[in-house]
Write a protein that holds these residues in place. Structure first.
Motif, PDB file in Angstrom:
ATOM      1  N   ARG A 294      -3.409  -7.868  -8.998  1.00  0.00           N
ATOM      2  CA  ARG A 294      -3.238  -6.794  -8.025  1.00  0.00           C
ATOM      3  C   ARG A 294      -1.779  -6.696  -7.585  1.00  0.00           C
ATOM      4  O   ARG A 294      -0.962  -7.562  -7.866  1.00  0.00           O
ATOM      5  CB  ARG A 294      -4.136  -7.028  -6.812  1.00  0.00           C
ATOM      6  CG  ARG A 294      -5.621  -7.019  -7.142  1.00  0.00           C
ATOM      7  CD  ARG A 294      -6.446  -7.186  -5.887  1.00  0.00           C
ATOM      8  NE  ARG A 294      -7.856  -7.325  -6.199  1.00  0.00           N
ATOM      9  CZ  ARG A 294      -8.683  -6.301  -6.359  1.00  0.00           C
ATOM     10  NH1 ARG A 294      -8.230  -5.075  -6.233  1.00  0.00           N
ATOM     11  NH2 ARG A 294      -9.952  -6.498  -6.645  1.00  0.00           N
ATOM     12  N   LEU A 295      -1.474  -5.647  -6.840  1.00  0.00           N
ATOM     13  CA  LEU A 295      -0.125  -5.429  -6.342  1.00  0.00           C
ATOM     14  C   LEU A 295      -0.155  -5.307  -4.828  1.00  0.00           C
ATOM     15  O   LEU A 295      -1.158  -4.897  -4.244  1.00  0.00           O
ATOM     16  CB  LEU A 295       0.466  -4.146  -6.940  1.00  0.00           C
ATOM     17  CG  LEU A 295       0.601  -4.092  -8.464  1.00  0.00           C
ATOM     18  CD1 LEU A 295       1.024  -2.697  -8.895  1.00  0.00           C
ATOM     19  CD2 LEU A 295       1.598  -5.129  -8.962  1.00  0.00           C
ATOM     20  N   THR A 296       0.950  -5.663  -4.191  1.00  0.00           N
ATOM     21  CA  THR A 296       1.068  -5.430  -2.760  1.00  0.00           C
ATOM     22  C   THR A 296       1.277  -3.935  -2.526  1.00  0.00           C
ATOM     23  O   THR A 296       1.572  -3.170  -3.453  1.00  0.00           O
ATOM     24  CB  THR A 296       2.246  -6.211  -2.171  1.00  0.00           C
ATOM     25  OG1 THR A 296       3.467  -5.701  -2.735  1.00  0.00           O
ATOM     26  CG2 THR A 296       2.123  -7.699  -2.470  1.00  0.00           C
ATOM     27  N   VAL A 297       1.151  -3.525  -1.280  1.00  0.00           N
ATOM     28  CA  VAL A 297       1.349  -2.114  -0.951  1.00  0.00           C
ATOM     29  C   VAL A 297       2.768  -1.679  -1.313  1.00  0.00           C
ATOM     30  O   VAL A 297       2.978  -0.586  -1.861  1.00  0.00           O
ATOM     31  CB  VAL A 297       1.064  -1.867   0.545  1.00  0.00           C
ATOM     32  CG1 VAL A 297       1.462  -0.446   0.940  1.00  0.00           C
ATOM     33  CG2 VAL A 297      -0.415  -2.110   0.852  1.00  0.00           C
ATOM     34  N   ASP A 298       3.754  -2.530  -1.052  1.00  0.00           N
ATOM     35  CA  ASP A 298       5.141  -2.188  -1.388  1.00  0.00           C
ATOM     36  C   ASP A 298       5.318  -1.996  -2.891  1.00  0.00           C
ATOM     37  O   ASP A 298       6.017  -1.076  -3.336  1.00  0.00           O
ATOM     38  CB  ASP A 298       6.092  -3.282  -0.897  1.00  0.00           C
ATOM     39  CG  ASP A 298       6.261  -3.268   0.614  1.00  0.00           C
ATOM     40  OD1 ASP A 298       5.904  -2.249   1.236  1.00  0.00           O
ATOM     41  OD2 ASP A 298       6.752  -4.275   1.160  1.00  0.00           O
ATOM     42  N   GLN A 299       4.700  -2.862  -3.690  1.00  0.00           N
ATOM     43  CA  GLN A 299       4.800  -2.727  -5.145  1.00  0.00           C
ATOM     44  C   GLN A 299       4.120  -1.447  -5.625  1.00  0.00           C
ATOM     45  O   GLN A 299       4.646  -0.733  -6.486  1.00  0.00           O
ATOM     46  CB  GLN A 299       4.171  -3.940  -5.828  1.00  0.00           C
ATOM     47  CG  GLN A 299       4.972  -5.222  -5.682  1.00  0.00           C
ATOM     48  CD  GLN A 299       4.202  -6.424  -6.194  1.00  0.00           C
ATOM     49  OE1 GLN A 299       3.013  -6.595  -5.905  1.00  0.00           O
ATOM     50  NE2 GLN A 299       4.867  -7.258  -6.970  1.00  0.00           N
TER      51      GLN A 299
END
Length: 463
Positions: A294-299
């Motif tokens: 998964r990715l962070t919101v920033d990514q």
């Protein structure tokens, strides 16, 4: 319901357009697989001769849960999902219930046979993992390519994931050009694990890392260089809009990394209500140490604004993906506390570990760094005969039969090193050895310090 135009049209139409889905989930259906890949970290088992009635019952319970909680985007995975005789019917029912259906596959089975007639129209997207078995076999390569063509001809979004295992026979650039030429989306992934006594992705040569910048994307380049994302204290959509569901356990979790506590039991009558009560109202601060999927919101927001293949933007992507300083300090403290607690649980002077996978590789790495007395570890017990005679971090891997013959009276402890199979392994130890050994479990709530503190790779120097 997800429909398709006539075969060969190459574009998708919808006879019943999807409404916006409420949630997304990666759904692990089973661990059974039709391949036995040496690099696999999932400890797959062979397909059963007959599927149990419990599997069908769980599928019905899951379908009921999904219908009572909203419209979902479902990514079905295994093991290998297409080995189940009724898999096409599962997809049809979920699609007609209003959910978006996607799945991951190794591409070994001909999908024309798995999805007869026009039943593939109930699938919106398929992600393939291009395995070594297919790469080395002309027959399997042909089946794989035919599967890609079949999906694209029926308007199904098609992705091919290529893990950069050591010693793959093909040049990555050639593989990329081949699948892009077929019309599929393509993604490189860095290998995470041990091979030939070396730890990957950190063992990739500088030449390969440099070359990769010419044909890789930003996500894969980061994982090749740094091993994984450390999202600790960063905002993530897991538990808010995205979730992980285990069919075998009958549970819904925040994500794959956080399985200590389930959000809901989907087999329970009150499962839907409990789930809806516990869904976060906004993206949450991630407590996990590692995330490779998964990715962070920033990514997410960065990749939404930038082309993932534009490596000129990689320094900016790397900057928002590196761990926070306070996150690294936190996990170092947790690692040391875990090692001290583990020592306190030992009852004797010699220890065996049960489980010869990536879990144990990470455990031994952290034991060394956290001051655990490595000299007391005598061996690793493993059921997979392909691993017997090998070693992990210098510790030999042996069969349970050899352990039963050679264990000395000084051995009193067996440490179970597996999240997915902890319960089963504990049962095997009890059935075979009774109370002769002290079985130490890490996921039964007996540890004050979460094993999240030690189960991951260390970040590379300077990251």
């Amino acid at each position: 319901m997800n429909g398709a135009t006539t075969p060969g049209a190459g574009m998708k139409s919808q006879t019943m357009p999807y409404q916006t889905t409420s949630y997304q989930a990666n759904v692990s259906l089973w661990l059974n697989c039709n391949l036995k890949c040496p690099y696999c970290f999932g400890n797959p088992t062979a397909p059963p001769r007959e599927w149990s009635a419990e599997t069908a019952q769980r599928l019905d319970q899951l379908r009921d849960f999904l219908g009572r909680t909203g419209r979902w985007t479902l990514t079905l995975s295994g093991g290998e999902v297409t080995i189940y005789p009724g898999f096409a019917e599962i997809c049809r029912r979920l699609d007609e219930d209003g959910h978006r259906v996607e799945f991951f596959s190794n591409g070994v089975k001909p999908l024309r046979k798995v999805f007869p007639g026009d039943s593939i129209r109930h699938v919106a997207r398929v992600g393939f993992s291009y395995q070594l078995s297919s790469e080395k076999s002309a027959k399997l390569r042909r089946v794989f390519d035919e599967n890609v063509a079949f999906l694209l001809a029926n308007g199904v979004e098609t992705d091919v994931n290529y893990v950069l295992y050591p010693d793959r026979p093909s040049r990555p650039q050639e593989v990329k050009e081949h699948f892009l030429g077929l019309g599929a989306e393509f993604r490189f992934l860095a290998f995470q694990g041990e091979h030939g006594g070396r730890q990957y992705p950190f063992a990739y040569s500088e030449e390969l890392k440099k070359d990769f910048a010419d044909y890789g994307d930003m996500r894969a380049a980061f994982l090749m260089e740094h091993g994984y994302h450390m999202p600790t204290f960063k905002k993530c959509r897991a538990g808010f809009e995205t979730f992980y569901i285990s069919l075998r356990r009958g549970r819904v979790y925040t994500c794959e990394q956080l399985q200590e506590e389930a959000l809901a039991d989907f087999t329970s009558p009150d499962g839907p209500a409990r789930f809806l009560e516990r869904v976060a109202a906004a993206p949450i601060t991630c407590p996990a140490k590692r995330c490779s999927c998964r990715l962070t919101v920033d990514q997410e927001e960065f990749l939404a604004r930038n082309d993932v293949w534009d490596m000129s933007r990689y320094p900016q992507y790397e900057a928002i993906s590196l761990p926070l300083a306070r996150a690294r300090e936190h996990w170092e403290e947790q690692r040391d506390a875990f090692c001290r607690e583990m020592v306190s649980k030992l009852q004797g002077k010699e220890l065996y570990i049960w489980g010869g996978g990536v879990h144990t590789l990470n455990l031994l790495r952290k034991f060394r760094e956290g001051g655990f007395p490595m000299e007391i570890i005598r061996g690793i017990i493993e059921g997979n005969s392909l691993k017997h005679g090998q070693s992990i971090a210098g510790v030999p891997i042996i069969a349970v039969e050899r352990f039963a013959r050679e264990a000395t009276p000084r051995v009193t402890d067996i440490l179970i090193s597996s999240r997915a199979f902890e319960e089963e392994i504990a049962g095997i130890i009890a059935d075979r050895f009774g109370d002769a050994y002290h079985a130490i479990r890490m996921y039964d709530g007996g540890f004050q310090t979460s094993f999240e503190a030690v189960k991951e790779f260390e970040m590379v120097q300077g990251s």
